[in-house]
Design a protein around this motif. Structure first.
Motif, PDB file in Angstrom:
ATOM      1  N   GLY A  98       0.791  -1.217   0.000  1.00  0.00           N
ATOM      2  CA  GLY A  98       0.000   0.000   0.000  1.00  0.00           C
ATOM      3  C   GLY A  98       0.825   1.269   0.000  1.00  0.00           C
ATOM      4  N   LYS A  99       2.158   1.162   0.107  1.00  0.00           N
ATOM      5  CA  LYS A  99       2.996   2.354   0.113  1.00  0.00           C
ATOM      6  C   LYS A  99       3.025   2.966  -1.285  1.00  0.00           C
ATOM      7  CE  LYS A  99       5.994   0.683   3.821  1.00  0.00           C
ATOM      8  NZ  LYS A  99       7.373   0.307   4.218  1.00  0.00           N
ATOM      9  N   PRO A 100       2.746   4.265  -1.405  1.00  0.00           N
ATOM     10  CA  PRO A 100       2.723   4.888  -2.729  1.00  0.00           C
ATOM     11  C   PRO A 100       4.121   4.973  -3.329  1.00  0.00           C
ATOM     12  CG  PRO A 100       2.478   6.553  -1.023  1.00  0.00           C
ATOM     13  CD  PRO A 100       2.405   5.219  -0.336  1.00  0.00           C
ATOM     14  N   THR A 101       4.203   4.795  -4.622  1.00  0.00           N
ATOM     15  CA  THR A 101       5.465   4.950  -5.333  1.00  0.00           C
ATOM     16  C   THR A 101       5.663   6.424  -5.659  1.00  0.00           C
ATOM     17  OG1 THR A 101       4.415   4.675  -7.504  1.00  0.00           O
ATOM     18  CG2 THR A 101       5.160   2.667  -6.364  1.00  0.00           C
ATOM     19  N   LEU A 102       6.868   6.775  -6.097  1.00  0.00           N
ATOM     20  CA  LEU A 102       7.150   8.157  -6.469  1.00  0.00           C
ATOM     21  C   LEU A 102       6.234   8.593  -7.610  1.00  0.00           C
ATOM     22  CD1 LEU A 102       8.758  10.754  -6.306  1.00  0.00           C
ATOM     23  CD2 LEU A 102      10.503   9.710  -7.770  1.00  0.00           C
ATOM     24  N   GLY A 103       5.999   7.691  -8.564  1.00  0.00           N
ATOM     25  CA  GLY A 103       5.105   8.023  -9.672  1.00  0.00           C
ATOM     26  C   GLY A 103       3.698   8.347  -9.197  1.00  0.00           C
ATOM     27  N   ILE A 125       2.895   9.473  -6.194  1.00  0.00           N
ATOM     28  CA  ILE A 125       2.958  10.753  -5.478  1.00  0.00           C
ATOM     29  C   ILE A 125       2.974  11.916  -6.461  1.00  0.00           C
ATOM     30  CG2 ILE A 125       4.394  12.184  -3.976  1.00  0.00           C
ATOM     31  CD1 ILE A 125       5.346   9.621  -2.631  1.00  0.00           C
ATOM     32  N   VAL A 126       3.739  11.775  -7.540  1.00  0.00           N
ATOM     33  CA  VAL A 126       3.817  12.836  -8.546  1.00  0.00           C
ATOM     34  C   VAL A 126       2.445  13.102  -9.142  1.00  0.00           C
ATOM     35  CG1 VAL A 126       4.684  13.395 -10.856  1.00  0.00           C
ATOM     36  CG2 VAL A 126       6.250  12.524  -9.107  1.00  0.00           C
ATOM     37  N   ARG A 127       1.725  12.033  -9.497  1.00  0.00           N
ATOM     38  CA  ARG A 127       0.391  12.224 -10.091  1.00  0.00           C
ATOM     39  C   ARG A 127      -0.580  12.861  -9.098  1.00  0.00           C
ATOM     40  NH1 ARG A 127       1.865   7.281 -12.479  1.00  0.00           N
ATOM     41  NH2 ARG A 127       0.837   6.052 -10.844  1.00  0.00           N
ATOM     42  N   GLN A 128      -0.488  12.448  -7.839  1.00  0.00           N
ATOM     43  CA  GLN A 128      -1.377  13.014  -6.831  1.00  0.00           C
ATOM     44  C   GLN A 128      -1.083  14.488  -6.594  1.00  0.00           C
ATOM     45  OE1 GLN A 128      -0.834  10.487  -3.433  1.00  0.00           O
ATOM     46  NE2 GLN A 128      -1.900   8.749  -4.351  1.00  0.00           N
ATOM     47  N   ARG A 129       0.194  14.832  -6.470  1.00  0.00           N
ATOM     48  CA  ARG A 129       0.561  16.227  -6.209  1.00  0.00           C
ATOM     49  C   ARG A 129       0.229  17.137  -7.387  1.00  0.00           C
ATOM     50  NH1 ARG A 129       1.221  18.545  -1.701  1.00  0.00           N
ATOM     51  NH2 ARG A 129       3.219  19.538  -1.977  1.00  0.00           N
ATOM     52  N   LEU A 130       0.308  16.590  -8.582  1.00  0.00           N
ATOM     53  CA  LEU A 130      -0.018  17.372  -9.772  1.00  0.00           C
ATOM     54  C   LEU A 130      -1.512  17.343 -10.086  1.00  0.00           C
ATOM     55  CD1 LEU A 130       2.956  16.497 -12.167  1.00  0.00           C
ATOM     56  CD2 LEU A 130       2.642  18.540 -10.766  1.00  0.00           C
ATOM     57  N   SER A 131      -2.292  16.716  -9.206  1.00  0.00           N
ATOM     58  CA  SER A 131      -3.752  16.654  -9.372  1.00  0.00           C
ATOM     59  C   SER A 131      -4.131  16.091 -10.730  1.00  0.00           C
ATOM     60  CB  SER A 131      -4.361  18.050  -9.186  1.00  0.00           C
ATOM     61  OG  SER A 131      -4.034  18.580  -7.916  1.00  0.00           O
ATOM     62  N   GLU A 132      -3.371  15.073 -11.156  1.00  0.00           N
ATOM     63  CA  GLU A 132      -3.609  14.410 -12.444  1.00  0.00           C
ATOM     64  C   GLU A 132      -3.496  15.375 -13.628  1.00  0.00           C
ATOM     65  OE1 GLU A 132      -3.796  11.226 -12.661  1.00  0.00           O
ATOM     66  OE2 GLU A 132      -3.955  10.807 -10.516  1.00  0.00           O
ATOM     67  N   GLY A 133      -2.695  16.437 -13.480  1.00  0.00           N
ATOM     68  CA  GLY A 133      -2.482  17.368 -14.590  1.00  0.00           C
ATOM     69  C   GLY A 133      -1.792  16.683 -15.759  1.00  0.00           C
ATOM     70  N   LEU A 140      11.915  12.523 -14.508  1.00  0.00           N
ATOM     71  CA  LEU A 140      11.535  11.389 -15.348  1.00  0.00           C
ATOM     72  C   LEU A 140      10.128  10.896 -15.024  1.00  0.00           C
ATOM     73  CD1 LEU A 140      14.888   9.366 -15.434  1.00  0.00           C
ATOM     74  CD2 LEU A 140      13.931  10.844 -17.212  1.00  0.00           C
ATOM     75  N   GLU A 141       9.752  10.945 -13.740  1.00  0.00           N
ATOM     76  CA  GLU A 141       8.388  10.538 -13.368  1.00  0.00           C
ATOM     77  C   GLU A 141       7.359  11.504 -13.922  1.00  0.00           C
ATOM     78  OE1 GLU A 141       7.287   7.857 -12.148  1.00  0.00           O
ATOM     79  OE2 GLU A 141       9.202   6.921 -11.617  1.00  0.00           O
ATOM     80  N   GLU A 193      12.013  18.551  -5.679  1.00  0.00           N
ATOM     81  CA  GLU A 193      12.164  17.294  -4.944  1.00  0.00           C
ATOM     82  C   GLU A 193      11.435  17.373  -3.611  1.00  0.00           C
ATOM     83  OE1 GLU A 193      16.468  18.320  -5.783  1.00  0.00           O
ATOM     84  OE2 GLU A 193      14.618  19.288  -6.443  1.00  0.00           O
ATOM     85  N   GLN A 194      11.562  18.510  -2.931  1.00  0.00           N
ATOM     86  CA  GLN A 194      10.887  18.681  -1.650  1.00  0.00           C
ATOM     87  C   GLN A 194       9.374  18.708  -1.833  1.00  0.00           C
ATOM     88  OE1 GLN A 194      10.758  22.528   0.637  1.00  0.00           O
ATOM     89  NE2 GLN A 194      12.121  21.396   2.007  1.00  0.00           N
ATOM     90  N   PHE A 195       8.910  19.327  -2.887  1.00  0.00           N
ATOM     91  CA  PHE A 195       7.476  19.410  -3.163  1.00  0.00           C
ATOM     92  C   PHE A 195       6.868  18.030  -3.331  1.00  0.00           C
ATOM     93  CE2 PHE A 195       3.884  20.015  -6.170  1.00  0.00           C
ATOM     94  CZ  PHE A 195       3.083  20.818  -5.372  1.00  0.00           C
ATOM     95  N   PHE A 196       7.635  17.116  -3.937  1.00  0.00           N
ATOM     96  CA  PHE A 196       7.150  15.748  -4.145  1.00  0.00           C
ATOM     97  C   PHE A 196       7.619  14.778  -3.057  1.00  0.00           C
ATOM     98  CE2 PHE A 196       7.068  17.485  -8.543  1.00  0.00           C
ATOM     99  CZ  PHE A 196       5.715  17.346  -8.757  1.00  0.00           C
ATOM    100  N   GLY A 197       8.153  15.313  -1.962  1.00  0.00           N
ATOM    101  CA  GLY A 197       8.513  14.498  -0.824  1.00  0.00           C
ATOM    102  C   GLY A 197       9.760  13.662  -0.991  1.00  0.00           C
ATOM    103  N   CYS A 198      10.673  14.088  -1.865  1.00  0.00           N
ATOM    104  CA  CYS A 198      11.885  13.309  -2.112  1.00  0.00           C
ATOM    105  C   CYS A 198      13.118  13.905  -1.445  1.00  0.00           C
ATOM    106  CB  CYS A 198      12.152  13.214  -3.625  1.00  0.00           C
ATOM    107  SG  CYS A 198      10.835  12.406  -4.515  1.00  0.00           S
ATOM    108  N   ALA A 199      12.960  15.000  -0.734  1.00  0.00           N
ATOM    109  CA  ALA A 199      14.120  15.650  -0.099  1.00  0.00           C
ATOM    110  C   ALA A 199      13.986  15.593   1.409  1.00  0.00           C
ATOM    111  CB  ALA A 199      14.209  17.089  -0.571  1.00  0.00           C
TER     112      ALA A 199
END
Length: 275
Positions: free
Chosen positions: A115-120, A122-130, A165-166, A269-275
């Motif tokens: 159930g742990k979200p992948t980086l991909g 997280i990216v889609r969620q943060r970008l609100s599926e943009g 890349l994601e 990176e910080q915005f997407f929780g990678c930092a």
């Protein structure tokens, strides 16, 4: 006689203790998992929760079929109900990951692991599926922060490559920057190619745009009409706030939020929780 009764326990007591350990660990994991809003959970997260629930139900039914079932029925219901109610009320509060029975934790962790979200995700969620993103290069993708520095060299920030890349996997990404000469353009393109940004197929050199003024970059963004624009210039973010659905302002010093649709972060990176 008293010593013998304290050293041994009935099947019912063993079951109750097992349920306490399982429910306590599940409560702990669920509280961690649901710190994220339910609407942001993906199908894998929901599937993990459903699988865990089904496993617990079938395990409980299997236990009830054991020879100790008759002994459970003969014991006073009041005692068992009291144990169960106290378990549900205090399990999450009393449980810590360092309890003696780590085996229960290992089993429950197995269900929650998927159930742990992948980086991909997280990216889609943060970008609100943009579906379309525009992003400047200086100070965001590149180490350099001015066009003058690009005349000497261009260096892609290693920490940003994975996120970049994601983004290209789920969005139509355009990179843009103001440069002072053609040599600067060549340095930027070479740096991006060396970093492997063009290897995923989501980003091509034709989507790296160059201009000679800040107004030109703002014009690029308005023509492309992205769902998100990422920039370091607060003036451009303010100008585009009326035209672009969402913006991310990257700045080392957290600025005041200029509009409801303009977010801020020290890096993408910080915005997407990678930092």
């Amino acid at each position: 006689m008293a010593e013998s009764s304290s050293s041994s326990s009935s099947p019912t007591e063993e079951i109750v203790r097992l349920i306490k350990r399982i429910s306590g660990y599940v409560a702990f994991k669920m509280s961690t998992l649901f710190s994220t809003p339910i609407r942001n959970l993906d199908s894998r997260s929901i599937g993990a929760i459903a699988g865990l629930a089904i496993a617990v139900i079938f395990t409980w039914r299997a236990i009830r079929r054991q020879p100790g079932e008759q002994a459970q029925r003969r014991r006073p219901k009041r005692t068992l109900q009291s144990a169960e109610s106290s378990t549900s009320a205090s399990a999450a509060a009393d449980f810590t990951p360092h309890e003696e029975d780590s085996g229960v934790g290992d089993v429950v962790d197995h269900f929650f692991q998927s159930g742990k979200p992948t980086l991909g995700q997280i990216v889609r969620q943060r970008l609100s599926e943009g579906r379309k993103v525009t992003c400047r290069l200086l100070g965001v993708i590149l180490e350099e922060t001015s066009p003058e520095e690009l005349q000497k060299q261009a260096t892609v920030r290693s920490s940003v490559i994975e996120v970049l890349l994601e983004i290209t996997k789920c969005c139509d990404l355009y990179l843009m920057e103001r440069v002072l000469d053609d040599e600067s353009e060549a340095k930027v393109l070479q740096a991006l190619e060396t970093a492997g940004v063009f290897t995923s197929g989501g980003l091509v050199k034709d989507k790296v745009l160059f201009c000679s003024t800040e107004i030109g970059r703002s014009s690029f963004v308005r023509q492309l009409e992205p769902d998100w624009h990422i920039d370091t210039n607060p003036e451009i973010s303010t100008q585009l706030a009326r035209f672009i659905k969402f913006q991310l302002h990257v700045s080392a010093a957290k600025p005041e939020r200029t509009a409801p649709n303009v977010f801020s972060s020290q890096s993408i990176e910080q915005f997407f929780g990678c930092a």
